[in-house]
Every structure is written in structure tokens, then in C-alpha cells.
Scaffold this active site. Structure first.
Site, PDB file in Angstrom:
ATOM      1  N   ARG A  74       0.800  -1.179  -0.094  1.00  0.00           N
ATOM      2  CA  ARG A  74       0.173  -0.104  -0.133  1.00  0.00           C
ATOM      3  C   ARG A  74       0.988   1.248   0.023  1.00  0.00           C
ATOM      4  O   ARG A  74       2.124   1.311   0.421  1.00  0.00           O
ATOM      5  CB  ARG A  74      -0.719   0.002   1.237  1.00  0.00           C
TER       6      ARG A  74
ATOM      7  N   GLU B  20      -1.937   8.200  -4.102  1.00  0.00           N
ATOM      8  CA  GLU B  20      -2.119   7.717  -5.518  1.00  0.00           C
ATOM      9  C   GLU B  20      -3.629   8.010  -5.922  1.00  0.00           C
ATOM     10  O   GLU B  20      -4.449   8.193  -4.857  1.00  0.00           O
ATOM     11  CB  GLU B  20      -1.797   6.110  -5.705  1.00  0.00           C
TER      12      GLU B  20
ATOM     13  N   HIS C  40      -0.771   0.410  -9.827  1.00  0.00           N
ATOM     14  CA  HIS C  40      -1.859  -0.319  -8.657  1.00  0.00           C
ATOM     15  C   HIS C  40      -2.504  -1.390  -9.384  1.00  0.00           C
ATOM     16  O   HIS C  40      -3.764  -1.623  -9.704  1.00  0.00           O
ATOM     17  CB  HIS C  40      -2.637   0.332  -7.706  1.00  0.00           C
TER      18      HIS C  40
HETATM   19  C1  8YV Z   1      -7.211  -3.401  -5.852  1.00  0.00           C
HETATM   20  C2  8YV Z   1      -5.614  -4.234  -3.961  1.00  0.00           C
HETATM   21  O1  8YV Z   1      -7.070  -3.527  -7.129  1.00  0.00           O
HETATM   22  O2  8YV Z   1      -6.990  -6.028  -3.248  1.00  0.00           O
HETATM   23  C3  8YV Z   1      -6.256  -5.213  -2.800  1.00  0.00           C
HETATM   24  O3  8YV Z   1      -6.048  -4.976  -1.327  1.00  0.00           O
HETATM   25  O4  8YV Z   1      -4.814  -3.505  -3.448  1.00  0.00           O
HETATM   26  C4  8YV Z   1      -6.032  -4.338  -5.320  1.00  0.00           C
HETATM   27  O5  8YV Z   1      -6.440  -5.740  -5.710  1.00  0.00           O
HETATM   28  C5  8YV Z   1      -7.448  -2.232  -5.187  1.00  0.00           C
HETATM   29  O6  8YV Z   1      -7.633  -2.073  -3.991  1.00  0.00           O
HETATM   30  C6  8YV Z   1      -8.908  -1.808  -5.810  1.00  0.00           C
HETATM   31  O7  8YV Z   1     -10.032  -2.130  -5.090  1.00  0.00           O
END
Ligand code: 8YV
Length: 328
Positions: free
Chosen positions: A239, A268, A286
Site C-alpha cells: 500500500r 495515489e 496499482h
Molecule cells: C485492488 C488491492 O485493485 O486487493 C487489494 O487490496 O490493492 C487491489 O487488488 C484495489 O484495492 C482496488 O480495490
């Protein structure tokens, strides 16, 4: 009468159609991210929300959404949820674990290899028409096979990366985690538990896969980067906010570490401007979970959580099951 839900971002039309069989759906297929005020306004009369990591669910929003019973995140991470506030108001949160583990681990490894072998930097060079001749040290990078893979955060995705490194590339795997894994899991991953300091000092490739929380904010800052080898590579698929991006850009520019591969950023989709000008960083937007089958499985699981809870009373992957025990 069908219950009302909001699908806060665009989603696969097939998943939307399935939700429409069960609910009166307000959807955002035009995919303009909603401001906090727009989200609150949209949720005023909704019992369920299909969210992504971009929608912040906190006490202020919950106060404006008195009918809300569930927020189903299409993500395994849920730092966009203030879970204690949700629990206090009896709102269930769900996420999408497991379905993205292997795909995300694949991408962690892809980013590691692209960073070590300078794939994007050399492609930019080529596209810019700069390739005139071969030279002995042209884009000489770091080896992957036989090196030491360090993993910070050894959950399901971290273990997937460890297995790939140990079994596929003969890497020595070390990890640090809040709690040590059972011996059998360590053996499967061929991973050795070390202190965070030893991890930073020893890893040739350090992959971050820990969840974001106030405790993990800037877990990698200037002091931690200073402990890493000048030949080491840092990969962040966890993250934004776990790495101090300004400190990282400075370390990359000064080459106190060799390179970085980043899929996530503080603030972001905005990036720290210095990350865009240092050459020794691979940047992706991402996308670690983004394969067609995996994104579809994530969307299906989020939809199944909404249907499971609001229609059948049984969500699949609840984050705060104490809400269920209260019988709401
Ligand atoms: C997502 C992610 O694309 O699952 C997660 O925690 O970071 C990613 O797979 C993003 O969070 C959008 O919802």
C-alpha cells in the site's frame, strides 16, 4: 421489494447484471470516482455498497447513511474502511481474500524481475532511439537466482512470493512478520524468520506485502533505507504510505539502494514528482491483482458477499463478524 445498493465504481457488466437480479442497483458505470460528499449522498437510502479501495467508509459517512448494513470491498486490503466505526454502527465489512493471492504473487515477482533486470529503463532507452551499439555493461542489473529474497509481511501473498523465489529461483528466503509462521509453513516456503533489521541489512530483493495501518505508516523511511545494501532492490506491492516515497526517491537518486519497483504510492493516483524523474525505478499503476480472471473473481466475491448477507443472511468473507453476532 428489492433492497437498494450502490455500486460505487464501474464493474464487469455480468456482475452488475447479477446484482440487478437481487437488488435495486444504483451504479457508477461511467466510473467517475465519487467525492466523500457524493458517496454520502448516494448512500443515504442504501442498505449495501459495493466499494473499491478508493471509497473511504468512516464515521462521518456512516452517520449520513442510516440504512447501510454492508460495505463489500472489491479488494483484500481494507484500509479504506474504519472498521471500528463500522462495527460500532452495526455495518458489516467484507473483502476479497484468497482469489487474488497467486495472481498478486505473480506480479510481485514480475516487478522484482523487471526491477532487477532494468526492463522498463532499457525499453525507454530503446524507444527513444538511443541504442547505437552493444556494450559490456549496458543495463547491467542484479541477479535474481541464488540471491537473498526478503519479505516484509508474510501473509498469503508474501508466502506465494516466497514459494516462487525459493522453489523457482533457488533464492534464500528470509522474512519478518508481526508473528512468526508455523514451522510447517516456513518449511513449505523455505523461509527463515529474522528481525526487521536483519531483513533490511541482508535482503538483495526486499518485497513489501504488509497491510497498511497506522503502525505500518512509513515502515520504510530514510532510516530503514539506510540499512539496506547499496546493491539492494525494493519492491512495494502493499500500500502507499508504507514507504516514505520522498525518502525513497532520495535514496534512489543517491543510489544508496540500487533500484525500486513500485505498484502503490502515497496519495495515489498522484505520485511524488521525484519518482517520475529518477531512472532506477519501475512504476506501475496499482495493477498487481489485475488479470481478467482474478479481477472477475474479486468482483464476483464482492457481489456474493452482498447477496449472501442482504438476501441470505450469510456473507462469505466478513471482516467484523461480531456485527453478525449482534443479529442485525
Ligand atoms: C485492488 C488491492 O485493485 O486487493 C487489494 O487490496 O490493492 C487491489 O487488488 C484495489 O484495492 C482496488 O480495490
Amino acid at each position: 421489494m428489492k433492497k437498494k445498493i450502490l455500486v460505487a465504481r464501474a464493474v464487469f457488466p455480468e456482475v452488475l447484471a447479477r446484482l440487478e437480479q437481487h437488488f435495486e442497483v444504483a451504479s457508477n458505470q461511467q466510473d467517475e470516482p465519487l467525492t466523500a460528499a457524493q458517496l454520502a449522498d448516494q448512500l443515504r437510502d442504501k442498505e449495501g455498497a459495493f466499494t473499491t479501495g478508493g471509497e473511504r467508509i468512516d464515521a462521518q459517512l456512516l452517520a449520513a447513511a442510516p440504512a447501510l448494513k454492508i460495505c463489500a470491498n472489491m479488494a483484500v486490503g481494507y484500509n479504506n474502511f474504519d472498521l471500528p466505526a463500522m462495527t460500532a454502527r452495526g455495518v458489516l465489512g467484507t473483502n476479497t481474500p484468497d482469489v487474488l493471492t497467486e495472481t498478486t504473487a505473480d506480479f510481485g515477482f514480475a516487478l522484482l524481475m523487471a526491477t532487477a533486470r532494468r526492463v522498463t529503463e532499457s525499453e525507454h532507452f530503446l524507444r527513444a532511439g538511443k541504442w547505437q551499439r552493444w556494450s559490456y555493461d549496458m543495463f547491467a542489473g542484479s541477479d535474481v537466482h541464488g540471491t537473498t529474497l526478503g519479505i516484509l509481511g508474510m501473509g498469503r501473498i508474501g508466502q506465494g512470493i516466497a514459494r516462487r523465489g525459493a522453489h523457482g529461483f533457488g533464492m534464500a528466503v528470509i522474512y519478518h512478520n508481526r508473528s512468526r509462521l508455523p514451522a510447517a509453513t516456513e518449511a513449505q516456503c523455505k523461509a527463515r524468520y529474522v528481525s526487521k533489521e536483519e531483513l533490511l541489512r541482508t535482503a538483495d530483493h526486499l518485497v513489501l506485502v504488509l497491510p497498511y495501518s497506522p503502525e505500518s505508516h512509513h515502515a520504510i523511511g530514510a532510516a530503514e533505507l539506510a540499512l539496506m545494501k547499496p546493491t539492494a532492490n525494493l519492491i512495494n506491492i502493499a500500500r502507499g504510505g508504507i514507504v516514505d516515497d520522498a525518502a525513497l526517491a532520495a535514496a534512489l537518486r543517491a543510489r544508496t539502494i540500487a533500484a525500486a519497483g513500485l505498484d502503490v504510492y502515497e496519495g495515489e493516483p498522484k505520485l511524488h514528482p521525484d519518482l517520475l524523474t529518477v531512472p532506477n525505478v519501475v512504476l506501475t499503476p496499482h495493477i498487481a491483482s489485475s488479470t481478467v480472471p482474478t479481477r472477475r473473481a474479486m468482483a464476483d466475491l464482492a457481489a456474493d458477499n452482498l447477496i449472501g448477507f442482504l438476501v441470505n443472511g450469510k456473507p462469505l468473507t466478513p471482516l467484523n463478524p461480531e456485527v453478525l453476532a449482534k443479529g442485525r
